[in-house]
Enzyme design. Structure first.
Site, mmCIF file in Angstrom:
data_model
loop_
_atom_site.group_PDB
_atom_site.id
_atom_site.type_symbol
_atom_site.label_atom_id
_atom_site.label_comp_id
_atom_site.label_asym_id
_atom_site.label_seq_id
_atom_site.Cartn_x
_atom_site.Cartn_y
_atom_site.Cartn_z
ATOM 1 N N PHE A 17 0.839 -1.195 0.000
ATOM 2 C CA PHE A 17 0.000 0.000 0.000
ATOM 3 C C PHE A 17 0.871 1.241 0.000
ATOM 4 C CE2 PHE A 17 0.814 -1.122 4.394
ATOM 5 C CZ PHE A 17 1.097 0.095 5.007
ATOM 6 N N CYS A 18 0.273 2.346 -0.427
ATOM 7 C CA CYS A 18 0.916 3.656 -0.374
ATOM 8 C C CYS A 18 -0.181 4.686 -0.121
ATOM 9 C CB CYS A 18 1.708 3.950 -1.655
ATOM 10 S SG CYS A 18 0.742 3.873 -3.174
ATOM 11 N N THR A 19 0.077 5.945 -0.379
ATOM 12 C CA THR A 19 -0.901 6.985 -0.057
ATOM 13 C C THR A 19 -2.168 6.853 -0.887
ATOM 14 O OG1 THR A 19 0.930 8.478 0.456
ATOM 15 C CG2 THR A 19 -1.255 9.470 0.186
ATOM 16 N N ILE B 201 -4.106 4.278 1.072
ATOM 17 C CA ILE B 201 -4.588 4.598 2.418
ATOM 18 C C ILE B 201 -5.786 5.538 2.364
ATOM 19 C CG2 ILE B 201 -3.965 5.670 4.625
ATOM 20 C CD1 ILE B 201 -1.035 4.887 3.997
#
Length: 279
Positions: A177-179, A206
């Site tokens: 996952f990332c932003t 996220i």
């Protein structure tokens, strides 16, 4: 100022006539009173802009008829102020710098896992490794509970960091996952190239998880690349700030440190200066 609508969106697609497209987008954004950044490259578009809800929707309506951008999907949040100081539209080699040849998210990405499905997996205690692909300074504001950080200061360092991961992870279920999802579009295919067999990417990152699932299984806030610095699980601006000197994000608790001086420096700066002293 009235409430500001913030959008983040990206799409990997083969774009042509980039100089003309840049001029058109820049003119439109200025006319609509928008501020933020739009990155254009032969591989697609990546944008973060803010203004009135009507203006950001007009921009999206303008972009979606462009070949390859019909499915351009934005993540929305709101703020009490304009988080950008100007409007930039830039031409880049990549819309997210990675530097690895042969990775083409317009043609191949890892399977996407919806936020609700990830929450279900975590609720059930399903064996899964959560891999945080973000930079260390972002992770310090918050991450999923028990997530494994890759330990990088820039996304270009990700390939080498992946090669240092335990071989045992190659046969486990990994959800990265990332932003907002864009880094995982490249991280996933690279990990598969390196022999990871069961890699998923959190669809929308996220921010989409916050929107759909709140703070379930998450500790802290999410760093964002604008003047808001951090968003909580309700997508509201937090009171985190950036150090003026080193640009490290600082939580409310860190701002209480005696070495934090607003608009000057922070305890991270102090620690670095102490470490640099001879003997």
């Amino acid at each position: 100022m009235s409430e500001v609508t913030n959008i983040a969106a990206y799409r990997f697609a083969e774009l042509e006539n980039l100089p003309a497209l840049r001029a058109m987008i820049k003119k439109t954004c200025l006319t609509l009173g928008l501020k933020g950044t739009v990155l254009l490259s032969p591989e697609g578009i990546n944008l973060f802009v803010a203004g009135t809800r009507q203006s950001v929707d007009q921009l999206l309506d303008l972009l979606r008829p462009i070949p390859g951008l019909a499915d351009l999907t934005a993540k929305y949040s709101r703020s009490d102020r304009q988080p950008f100081s100007r409007m930039l539209v830039k031409l880049k080699k990549e819309i997210i710098a990675f530097g690895i040849e042969g990775i083409d998210p317009a043609r191949q990405t890892s399977p996407k896992l919806q936020p609700g499905e990830l929450k279900k997996w975590l609720d059930e205690g399903r064996p899964v490794t959560l891999l945080d692909t973000r930079n260390d300074y972002e992770v310090k504001l918050g991450s999923f509970k028990g997530a494994l950080r890759v330990g990088v200061d820039h996304f270009r360092e990700f390939p080498n960091a992946v090669r240092e991961l335990p071989d045992s992870l190659k046969t486990e279920t990994v959800v990265m996952f990332c932003t907002g999802g864009i880094r995982c579009e490249k991280a996933g295919p690279f990990m598969e190239r390196e022999g990871f067999r069961n890699v998923f990417q959190l669809d929308g990152g996220i921010l989409k998880y916050f929107e759909e699932c709140g703070d379930a299984h998450y500790d802290g806030e999410c760093f964002v690349f604008d003047q808001r610095v951090g968003l909580d699980s309700q997508l509201r601006e937090t009171r985190s700030v950036l150090c003026f000197a080193c640009q490290m994000p600082l939580t409310v608790e860190e701002q209480k440190d005696p070495h934090y001086v607003p608009d000057i420096s922070c305890h991270h700066c102090f620690q670095k200066s102490e470490a640099a002293k001879p003997g």
